[in-house]
Design a protein around this motif. Structure first.
Motif, PDB file in Angstrom:
ATOM      1  N   GLU A  61     -16.260  12.876  32.840  1.00 47.93           N
ATOM      2  CA  GLU A  61     -16.125  13.687  33.873  1.00 47.93           C
ATOM      3  C   GLU A  61     -17.401  14.714  33.833  1.00 47.93           C
ATOM      4  OE1 GLU A  61     -12.252  15.083  33.820  1.00 47.93           O
ATOM      5  OE2 GLU A  61     -11.507  13.578  35.145  1.00 47.93           O
ATOM      6  N   PHE A  62     -17.974  14.790  35.101  1.00 48.61           N
ATOM      7  CA  PHE A  62     -18.890  15.712  35.281  1.00 48.61           C
ATOM      8  C   PHE A  62     -18.248  17.074  35.756  1.00 48.61           C
ATOM      9  CE2 PHE A  62     -22.088  18.044  38.091  1.00 48.61           C
ATOM     10  CZ  PHE A  62     -22.870  18.310  37.230  1.00 48.61           C
ATOM     11  N   VAL A  63     -18.235  18.241  35.237  1.00 45.22           N
ATOM     12  CA  VAL A  63     -17.370  19.525  35.641  1.00 45.22           C
ATOM     13  C   VAL A  63     -18.441  20.587  35.969  1.00 45.22           C
ATOM     14  CG1 VAL A  63     -15.700  21.046  35.031  1.00 45.22           C
ATOM     15  CG2 VAL A  63     -15.473  18.630  33.877  1.00 45.22           C
ATOM     16  N   LEU A  64     -18.357  21.262  37.036  1.00 43.44           N
ATOM     17  CA  LEU A  64     -19.130  22.359  37.632  1.00 43.44           C
ATOM     18  C   LEU A  64     -18.403  23.557  38.011  1.00 43.44           C
ATOM     19  CD1 LEU A  64     -21.907  23.430  37.955  1.00 43.44           C
ATOM     20  CD2 LEU A  64     -21.750  22.324  40.459  1.00 43.44           C
ATOM     21  N   SER A  65     -18.468  24.641  37.597  1.00 47.75           N
ATOM     22  CA  SER A  65     -17.611  25.810  37.895  1.00 47.75           C
ATOM     23  C   SER A  65     -18.287  26.945  38.699  1.00 47.75           C
ATOM     24  CB  SER A  65     -16.910  26.304  36.990  1.00 47.75           C
ATOM     25  OG  SER A  65     -16.100  27.415  37.452  1.00 47.75           O
ATOM     26  N   SER A  66     -18.164  27.291  39.862  1.00 47.57           N
ATOM     27  CA  SER A  66     -18.993  28.539  40.354  1.00 47.57           C
ATOM     28  C   SER A  66     -18.056  29.421  40.740  1.00 47.57           C
ATOM     29  CB  SER A  66     -19.804  27.913  41.936  1.00 47.57           C
ATOM     30  OG  SER A  66     -20.568  26.674  41.430  1.00 47.57           O
ATOM     31  N   GLN A  67     -18.663  30.771  40.790  1.00 50.33           N
ATOM     32  CA  GLN A  67     -17.622  31.901  41.186  1.00 50.33           C
ATOM     33  C   GLN A  67     -18.453  32.804  42.078  1.00 50.33           C
ATOM     34  OE1 GLN A  67     -19.075  31.915  37.871  1.00 50.33           O
ATOM     35  NE2 GLN A  67     -17.338  30.330  37.208  1.00 50.33           N
TER      36      GLN A  67
END
Length: 148
Positions: A112-118
């Motif tokens: 899985e390709f996981v990206l998190s933005s705040q």
């Protein structure tokens, strides 16, 4: 429900009922959403105490093949994108939104390709300036005749 983004003046439609009828694949695909009453992400920024807010889970399928990144990592039409949008308010620090995106593509990705933005909520809408996507000029192919 519609979600609007100021980058490219994009609008996404989220369906809260069962999966919509199959339609032709598009760049934004078909998104099915589900609300949770409490944020799924506990212990935000290592802080304790009560928070208020909620979570939205969005599963998107039926995407046209494309690229995950400008560096050319592709994704196929079999890609499933899950997004987790967690909204919460901290007493001393305002309202926040964390968007975690998980991309699963059995054709091009081995995991899985996981990206998190705040994102922190602005106090007003003075910075909201939606603009249309820029369409790049057409590529003109030029052939040079070989010197004789």
């Amino acid at each position: 429900m519609l979600i609007e983004f100021d980058a490219g003046a994009q609008t996404r439609r989220l369906n809260f009922a069962s999966s919509p009828a199959q339609a032709p694949s598009t760049r934004q695909g078909q998104s099915v959403a589900k609300w949770f009453r409490q944020p799924q992400n506990r212990g935000i920024f290592g802080r304790g105490g009560a928070t208020t807010g909620g979570s939205l889970e969005v599963v998107t399928t039926n995407l046209l093949p494309g690229y995950l990144r400008p560096n050319g990592v592709p994704y196929s039409g079999r890609t499933v994108v899950k997004e987790f949008l967690d909204s919460f308010t901290l007493p001393e620090d305002g309202t926040w939104l964390i968007v975690t995106t998980v991309v699963n593509d059995p054709e091009y990705l081995t995991q899985e390709f996981v990206l998190s933005s705040q994102f922190k909520k602005e106090s007003d809408t003075s910075k909201w300036r939606p603009r249309p996507c820029e369409i790049p000029p057409p590529v003109v192919e030029r052939r040079v005749a070989a010197a004789q």
